[in-house]
Every structure is written in structure tokens, then in C-alpha cells.
Design an enzyme around this catalytic site. Structure first.
Site, PDB file in Angstrom:
ATOM      1  N   PRO A   2     -43.898 -84.376 -26.860  1.00 29.41           N
ATOM      2  CA  PRO A   2     -44.893 -83.295 -26.885  1.00 29.41           C
ATOM      3  C   PRO A   2     -44.356 -82.021 -26.235  1.00 29.41           C
ATOM      4  CG  PRO A   2     -45.576 -85.077 -25.405  1.00 29.41           C
ATOM      5  CD  PRO A   2     -44.335 -85.528 -26.093  1.00 29.41           C
ATOM      6  N   GLU A   3     -44.594 -80.901 -26.895  1.00 28.41           N
ATOM      7  CA  GLU A   3     -44.179 -79.610 -26.345  1.00 28.41           C
ATOM      8  C   GLU A   3     -45.417 -78.869 -25.853  1.00 28.41           C
ATOM      9  OE1 GLU A   3     -41.591 -77.426 -28.993  1.00 28.41           O
ATOM     10  OE2 GLU A   3     -40.742 -79.259 -29.820  1.00 28.41           O
ATOM     11  N   LYS A  59     -44.554 -78.269 -19.569  1.00 28.10           N
ATOM     12  CA  LYS A  59     -44.914 -79.487 -20.294  1.00 28.10           C
ATOM     13  C   LYS A  59     -45.572 -80.497 -19.371  1.00 28.10           C
ATOM     14  CE  LYS A  59     -40.926 -79.103 -23.353  1.00 28.10           C
ATOM     15  NZ  LYS A  59     -39.735 -79.808 -23.849  1.00 28.10           N
ATOM     16  N   ARG A 300     -29.381 -81.315 -30.246  1.00 31.02           N
ATOM     17  CA  ARG A 300     -30.670 -81.253 -30.934  1.00 31.02           C
ATOM     18  C   ARG A 300     -30.500 -80.616 -32.308  1.00 31.02           C
ATOM     19  NH1 ARG A 300     -34.875 -81.331 -27.245  1.00 31.02           N
ATOM     20  NH2 ARG A 300     -36.041 -82.045 -29.061  1.00 31.02           N
TER      21      ARG A 300
END
Ligand SMILES: [Zn+2]
Length: 310
Positions: A2-3, A59, A300
């Protein structure tokens, strides 16, 4: 993982459901990884604390706590026994709740402590009735004075629970939705790393992750591999606006449901339907039809249009 928009959605959902509730007792599992602060310290800070506010920082989900002492105890259990109970864990380990049987009252104090939850990859906070079956991989159970429980469940155990005292929690970096454009531009000055890496660096900007970095760079027309220092003031200004726009749109849609993300009510977000570049490798760019490219930067995946992004 989750961002910012997903964590914001979860924090808002929790705020609606548990603000004002008092944590009566805390049970913590045997697994060490989820506990960033010592178990005894977490239990001591949480027990007999009122949840004054739930909010997002980067976050992290931050629960602001007021200490209400030991005075707001509910009626004793009908069987007259202490509220200690055994909780069976998935792996067969057994622990007891740390609840005291209403011993000596502690002095009421406003300690402004905080409980900080980082969801990691698969962490989840669940508000439920005590009768609800305890899910596998439950690492914490907070018994609330409203009669409900707040549980932390995390199969992959990258999530972290910690407490901060009155000094307050420092999430590092600046909030992308609060920073002004001059400060934002300043963050990247002289940095030789790719702009994508700089955006993901939580010590600079907190809460922006892979999806929203890709989406923002696409809207700003900047290639993810561009050296941060080489970006002009004008482009930085554009990137600043793109980040704000993307994050606000995503929050409005409840975040992106990729992998198994759901909010505090177990609902999915819908921003993934609005992704213009992320996850679209080989598909035509929505602006110029050129095939979307994917490169790996700092481990990434980064998606970009070779024509629209320079
Ligand atoms: Zn394009």
C-alpha cells in the site's frame, strides 16, 4: 504494497470507526518481526489509552493516544474471573491477554503517546466483534471498551508495530500533499540518482511508491531514468503538480487495489482502473500509441512512454 492513497483510505476508515474508543487490553503474538518496539512497551502504552485521532503520516498509520488511566473499566465479567483469557494461535502457540483484573488505579495522565502501524506488504487492521474467528497470522488484538476488537493481521510479516512517547513520531521526509513547490524542487537539487529513485526515497518524500511515481512521471513527461539534478525548474514544477493530482485522484477513488489491498471496511479501491502507464508494458501509450516500455530501476519496475517522456 500500500502506498500513500491506500494508507490514507485505511486511516480515514479507521478514524471513523475507532476514534474515541478506549483500549482496555492488548494481546501480542509470539512472532518477533512485527514488533518494532518491545512487546511490554507496546502493551504499556496502549492499555488504558483513548484513541484521540487516527491519521496517516507517509505510509504509516498513526494512532494518537490519551492516557485515561485505569478508571474506565467496564463491568466485571459475569463469571467473576479476571478478563485474562487464552488465545490460541495458528501455530499452536498459546498466549494470555495482558489485561489486569482491575488492580490499583493508575493516575490519569495525558501522555500524548502514539501507536504507529506500518502495513508492510500484506498487513491489515481489522475492526470486528470478539466472536469473529481469529484469522491466521494475527499478531495483535486490542480489546476496545466499545466491545469490539482491533486486530492486526499480516501473513508476510513485513508490517511493523511500534509506539512513540511524547516526543512524537518522526516519519522522515516531507508530505507530498503538504510540501510547497519551492521546497519540493529543492529536494532533488544536485542528486545524481534517477528521478524515479529519488521519488521513492522516503527520506525525501514520504508515501510515494512505485505506482504513483510512474503515473506522476508520465503525466509530467519525464523519463524515470532521468538524473534528478538534470530536471529543469519548469519540469519540476510540472512533476510537483502531477504528484498532487495523481495522489488526490487516487485518494478520491479509495486507492489502487493491486494484489490483495482492501480498506478498513474490506472494500477495494478503484484507482487501478485509472492507471495510464503503470503495468501497461507493450500496450499502446494512451496519448501517442507508442508501445509502453518497462525498465528496472533500483530493483523496481518502471513504466514509461519513449515518445511522451523525455
Ligand atoms: Zn506516448
Amino acid at each position: 504494497m500500500p502506498e500513500l492513497p491506500e494508507v490514507e483510505t485505511i486511516a480515514r476508515g479507521l478514524a471513523k470507526r475507532v476514534t474515541g474508543d478506549v483500549i482496555e487490553s492488548v494481546w501480542l503474538g509470539q512472532k518477533k518481526e512485527p514488533l518494532k518496539s518491545p512487546a511490554a512497551e507496546i502493551a504499556a502504552v496502549l492499555e488504558h489509552s483513548r484513541i484521540a485521532e487516527v491519521r496517516r503520516m507517509g505510509k504509516h498509520i498513526v494512532f494518537d493516544l490519551d492516557n485515561v488511566g485505569n478508571v474506565q473499566r467496564g463491568p466485571s465479567p459475569a463469571n467473576g474471573r479476571s478478563p485474562k483469557r487464552k488465545v490460541k494461535q495458528s501455530k499452536g502457540t498459546v498466549s494470555t491477554l495482558h489485561a489486569e483484573a482491575g488492580g490499583g488505579a493508575r493516575p490519569t495522565q495525558t501522555n500524548n503517546a502514539q501507536w504507529i502501524v506500518h502495513l508492510g506488504m500484506t498487513g491489515r487492521l481489522q475492526v470486528c466483534d470478539p466472536q469473529t474467528e481469529i484469522a491466521k497470522h494475527t499478531h495483535a488484538i486490542l480489546k476496545l471498551s466499545s466491545g469490539r476488537e482491533l486486530r492486526f493481521v499480516d501473513p508476510r510479516r513485513f508490517g511493523r508495530l511500534s509506539v512513540a512517547s511524547s516526543a512524537g513520531f518522526d516519519a522522515g521526509g516531507v508530505e507530498p500533499l503538504e510540501v510547497d513547490v519551492d521546497r519540493f524542487v529543492e529536494l532533488f537539487r544536485g542528486r545524481k540518482t534517477p528521478i524515479k529513485s529519488a521519488l521513492l526515497n522516503q527520506k525525501l518524500l514520504r508515501g510515494v511508491g512505485n505506482i504513483y511515481a510512474d503515473e506522476s512521471l508520465f503525466r509530467a513527461g519525464i523519463r524515470p531514468r532521468r538524473r534528478a539534478a538534470s530536471i529543469t525548474r519548469e519540469q519540476s514544477g510540472k512533476l510537483y503538480l502531477s504528484i498532487q493530482e495523481v495522489l488526490k485522484e487516487a485518494i478520491a477513488l479509495g486507492g489502487s487495489s493491486v494484489s490483495d489491498y482492501v480498506n478498513a471496511e474490506g472494500e477495494e479501491g478503484f484507482f487501478q482502473l485509472q492507471h495510464r502507464i503503470y503495468g501497461r508494458e507493450g500496450e499502446p501509450c494512451l496519448v501517442c500509441k507508442a508501445p509502453v516500455k518497462r525498465v528496472v530501476i533500483a530493483g523496481r519496475s518502471s513504466h514509461y512512454c519513449p515518445k511522451c517522456q523525455k
